[in-house]
Design an enzyme around this catalytic site. Structure first.
Site, PDB file in Angstrom:
ATOM      1  N   HIS A 119     -10.357  -3.437   4.640  1.00 13.85           N
ATOM      2  CA  HIS A 119     -10.525  -4.896   4.705  1.00 13.85           C
ATOM      3  C   HIS A 119     -10.247  -5.408   6.120  1.00 13.85           C
ATOM      4  O   HIS A 119     -10.959  -6.281   6.628  1.00 13.85           O
ATOM      5  CB  HIS A 119      -9.597  -5.580   3.710  1.00 13.85           C
ATOM      6  N   GLY A 139     -13.150  -0.335   0.732  1.00 11.34           N
ATOM      7  CA  GLY A 139     -12.258   0.632   0.105  1.00 11.34           C
ATOM      8  C   GLY A 139     -12.716   2.058   0.310  1.00 11.34           C
ATOM      9  O   GLY A 139     -11.912   2.961   0.592  1.00 11.34           O
ATOM     10  N   ARG A 140     -14.026   2.289   0.163  1.00  8.68           N
ATOM     11  CA  ARG A 140     -14.558   3.642   0.352  1.00  8.68           C
ATOM     12  C   ARG A 140     -14.426   4.102   1.801  1.00  8.68           C
ATOM     13  O   ARG A 140     -14.137   5.276   2.073  1.00  8.68           O
ATOM     14  CB  ARG A 140     -16.021   3.698  -0.097  1.00  8.68           C
ATOM     15  N   LEU A 160     -24.637 -22.887  13.455  1.00 10.86           N
ATOM     16  CA  LEU A 160     -24.731 -22.032  12.269  1.00 10.86           C
ATOM     17  C   LEU A 160     -23.795 -22.593  11.213  1.00 10.86           C
ATOM     18  O   LEU A 160     -22.660 -22.981  11.534  1.00 10.86           O
ATOM     19  CB  LEU A 160     -24.324 -20.592  12.607  1.00 10.86           C
ATOM     20  N   ARG A 172      -6.562   1.132   1.119  1.00  5.58           N
ATOM     21  CA  ARG A 172      -7.733   0.264   0.987  1.00  5.58           C
ATOM     22  C   ARG A 172      -7.667  -0.934   1.924  1.00  5.58           C
ATOM     23  O   ARG A 172      -8.682  -1.384   2.463  1.00  5.58           O
ATOM     24  CB  ARG A 172      -7.867  -0.228  -0.462  1.00  5.58           C
ATOM     25  N   ARG A 220      -8.360  -6.568  -9.635  1.00  4.88           N
ATOM     26  CA  ARG A 220      -7.825  -5.496  -8.806  1.00  4.88           C
ATOM     27  C   ARG A 220      -6.293  -5.465  -8.904  1.00  4.88           C
ATOM     28  O   ARG A 220      -5.678  -6.338  -9.506  1.00  4.88           O
ATOM     29  CB  ARG A 220      -8.281  -5.674  -7.360  1.00  4.88           C
ATOM     30  N   ASP A 275     -19.601  -4.975   1.246  1.00  4.15           N
ATOM     31  CA  ASP A 275     -19.135  -3.949   0.313  1.00  4.15           C
ATOM     32  C   ASP A 275     -18.848  -2.638   1.037  1.00  4.15           C
ATOM     33  O   ASP A 275     -19.516  -2.295   2.007  1.00  4.15           O
ATOM     34  CB  ASP A 275     -20.207  -3.724  -0.765  1.00  4.15           C
ATOM     35  N   GLY A 276     -17.849  -1.905   0.528  1.00 10.71           N
ATOM     36  CA  GLY A 276     -17.573  -0.570   1.039  1.00 10.71           C
ATOM     37  C   GLY A 276     -16.281  -0.439   1.824  1.00 10.71           C
ATOM     38  O   GLY A 276     -15.997   0.636   2.362  1.00 10.71           O
ATOM     39  N   GLU A 307     -35.264 -12.197  -1.007  1.00  9.53           N
ATOM     40  CA  GLU A 307     -35.619 -10.804  -0.762  1.00  9.53           C
ATOM     41  C   GLU A 307     -34.322 -10.002  -0.704  1.00  9.53           C
ATOM     42  O   GLU A 307     -33.371 -10.393  -0.018  1.00  9.53           O
ATOM     43  CB  GLU A 307     -36.383 -10.658   0.553  1.00  9.53           C
ATOM     44  N   GLU A 364     -14.153 -12.040  -9.993  1.00 12.17           N
ATOM     45  CA  GLU A 364     -13.839 -10.764 -10.637  1.00 12.17           C
ATOM     46  C   GLU A 364     -12.797  -9.954  -9.860  1.00 12.17           C
ATOM     47  O   GLU A 364     -12.201  -9.018 -10.395  1.00 12.17           O
ATOM     48  CB  GLU A 364     -15.110  -9.921 -10.802  1.00 12.17           C
TER      49      GLU A 364
END
Length: 271
Positions: free
Chosen positions: A60, A46-47, A154, A56, A94, A43-44, A230, A90
């Site tokens: 990415h 765009g900011r 992994l 924006r 956009r 997250d973040g 957690e 969701e």
């Protein structure tokens, strides 16, 4: 060029992760305190771009390198499963331009990185819905799955067109279909049986749920699998994220007392 089957992954040499640019090494955590499955909300973006007066999409683009560094850090620490929230159910809300960019970007990231993943022994899995997802994105994800299917360093689960509620709803529909077809008795349905109908039932539950940018919510990500995870929320915007932040979250995780609903009795007064 690699074969799409990945059948020779156990005999070929595995490329180790690139060292951190500052030569940093992962924390020395006991093996039993290293999370088996880390879920990552990136997250973040765009900011980050807005703070720099950029579109924006530039955030990415910068996030691709951040994710790849986190993947290498997970390998260094010995984390066996990492899930990345690449595009949610969701995110279709956009702007059309950003959605088009994200579709093409996710497709191109998989295409660009799949050989690197394979060389590093990373197994790629995809969780998410097919409807509305670009056919070209599905093609790249499925090819990466086939190419890396026998890798074991992994497991990287890309969650593309994914939503936790959508996954549970789809699983419930599949359960109902099997009940209606006589393949499953209703009285035999329990949590273990239901979990087999989720997108990737062989991937274990989430131990550590990490979100960048300072926001403190799970945003419909792996909500069934994260029932006892957690939660660690870090203030760093994702384009500035790297393996150090993953390691920090793992150190916080290692300091937690995980009780899974149980508790030790309090000592008697004066004991």
């Amino acid at each position: 060029m690699h074969e799409a089957s990945g059948k020779h992954s156990m005999t070929r040499s595995i490329r180790p992760p690139e060292p951190h640019r500052d030569g940093l090494r992962p924390p020395n955590l006991p093996a039993e305190l290293i999370p088996r499955h880390v879920a990552l909300v990136m997250d973040g973006n765009g900011r980050w771009a807005k703070q720099r007066g950029l579109p924006r999409v530039e955030g990415h683009k910068r996030g691709e390198g951040a994710l790849f560094d986190v993947i290498m850090g997970a390998i260094e620490l010995g984390i066996p499963y990492l899930s990345a929230y690449a595009f949610s159910t969701e995110n279709w809300r956009r702007s059309p331009d950003e959605v088009r960019f994200l579709m093409g970007f996710n497709r191109d990231v998989i295409h660009r990185r799949r050989d690197q993943f394979h060389d590093m022994g990373v197994r790629v899995r995809w969780a998410g819905r097919r409807p509305r997802l670009w056919r070209s994105v599905i093609t790249e994800l499925e090819y990466a799955e086939r190419l890396t299917e026998n890798n074991s360093v992994l497991t990287l689960q890309f969650c593309v067109n994914y939503g936790g509620r959508a996954e549970i709803a789809d699983a419930a529909a599949a359960v109902a279909a099997d009940v209606a077809a006589g393949k499953l008795r209703p009285d035999k349905i329990n949590e273990k049986v239901f979990a087999r109908y989720l997108d990737e039932p062989d991937i274990p539950d989430v131990d550590l749920f990490v979100r960048s940018s300072g926001e403190q919510r799970t945003s419909n990500f792996l909500i069934w699998q994260s029932a006892y995870a957690e939660l660690v929320f870090l203030d760093t915007l994702f384009p500035d994220f790297d393996r150090r932040h993953l390691w920090q979250a793992c150190e916080i995780y290692a300091s937690r007392d995980r009780r899974y609903g149980g508790a030790k009795p309090n000592p008697a007064p004066g004991a």
